[in-house]
Design an enzyme around this catalytic site. Structure first.
Site, PDB file in Angstrom:
ATOM      1  N   ASP A  88      -8.136  -3.096  -8.349  1.00 50.47           N
ATOM      2  CA  ASP A  88      -7.752  -1.870  -7.518  1.00 50.47           C
ATOM      3  C   ASP A  88      -8.283  -0.623  -7.784  1.00 50.47           C
ATOM      4  OD1 ASP A  88      -6.563   0.212  -5.959  1.00 50.47           O
ATOM      5  OD2 ASP A  88      -4.824  -1.216  -5.707  1.00 50.47           O
TER       6      ASP A  88
ATOM      7  N   HIS B 227      -7.031  -4.014  -4.144  1.00 49.84           N
ATOM      8  CA  HIS B 227      -5.939  -3.188  -3.312  1.00 49.84           C
ATOM      9  C   HIS B 227      -5.987  -3.835  -1.860  1.00 49.84           C
ATOM     10  CE1 HIS B 227      -3.574   0.180  -2.463  1.00 49.84           C
ATOM     11  NE2 HIS B 227      -3.924  -0.084  -1.246  1.00 49.84           N
TER      12      HIS B 227
ATOM     13  N   CYS C  55       0.954  -1.050  -0.037  1.00 47.48           N
ATOM     14  CA  CYS C  55       0.017  -0.161   0.092  1.00 47.48           C
ATOM     15  C   CYS C  55       0.916   1.223   0.013  1.00 47.48           C
ATOM     16  CB  CYS C  55      -1.087   0.045   1.096  1.00 47.48           C
ATOM     17  SG  CYS C  55      -2.090   1.231   1.471  1.00 47.48           S
TER      18      CYS C  55
END
Length: 228
Positions: free
Chosen positions: A163, A195, A108
């Site tokens: 994502d 994600h 991330c």
């Protein structure tokens, strides 16, 4: 201010394969990130996770508290993050690891940091799991696209097609830009990856197949490029 570091080291008497800096997600150095460090240690690496929120009052956020996580992310500054990463690499150096014997991986927001560290420093290898900031700078870093040709560390990116924050078109632009750098680069995309697909503490986004494949490829990438 001293950077807080979490270490996990291999058991047994075998020489470590190298050192790995593990960069946190938006939620801090959670149990999951500590477990990632443990997995690296089980694979023979000395792993260290710098706590990038150590300057803030709250260092770990619940997965359901995205507002607080985003607030913490918004307080990050590139020069301070770089200092924390360098502290982790310095701790590995104290254990005898040269930069080329070290790798960095981030998840991330940590994926963004891992990428920019790979631009900033010549390490053995780097991996980014769904790191944003491809065409828009984050934390004071430039866009990934604008500096991809300056990568100094062999870099592998892992992204999920589901994502919503990182369009596949941007991922493909990054693939092309990174390929112009003087080091080895690669990107793997997962059609069913969202994600956070590697975080098994988040059932809503975790994808076991993508996670296992990306983990295997990361270990292979590190083995191929980190100096022995």
């Amino acid at each position: 201010m001293t950077t807080r570091l979490t270490f996990r080291e291999p058991s047994g008497g075998a020489a470590p394969r190298g050192g790995v800096v593990v960069i946190q997600e938006a939620f801090g150095v959670t149990d999951h990130i500590v477990d990632v460090c443990r997995r690296f240690a089980d694979a023979g690496w000395v792993a260290v996770a710098p706590h990038l929120f150590h300057r803030q009052n709250k260092q770990i956020h619940d997965y359901t508290d995205m507002k607080a996580a985003m607030s913490s992310i918004g307080s990050l500054k590139a020069d301070e993050v770089d200092s924390d990463v360098d502290a982790a690499l310095g701790a590995l150096a104290e254990r005898g690891f040269e930069p080329t014997q070290c790798a960095i991986v981030g998840f991330c927001m940590g994926g963004t940091v891992a990428f920019h560290t790979a631009v900033r420093r010549p390490l053995g290898a780097a991996a980014t799991f769904y790191g944003g900031g491809i065409d828009k700078g984050r934390f004071g870093y430039p866009t990934m696209l604008s500096v991809a040709d300056a990568l100094q560390t062999p870099w592998h990116g892992f992204f999920g097609d589901l994502d919503k924050g990182i369009p596949t078109s941007e991922v493909e632009q990054l693939r092309t830009a990174a390929a112009t750098s003087p080091v080895a680069t690669d990107i793997t995309r997962y059609a069913q990856g969202d994600h956070g697909f590697h975080c098994d503490d988040r059932p809503a986004v975790y994808n076991a197949d993508a996670s296992a494949d990306a983990w295997s490829k990361t270990l292979d990438w590190f083995d191929a490029h980190v100096a022995r």
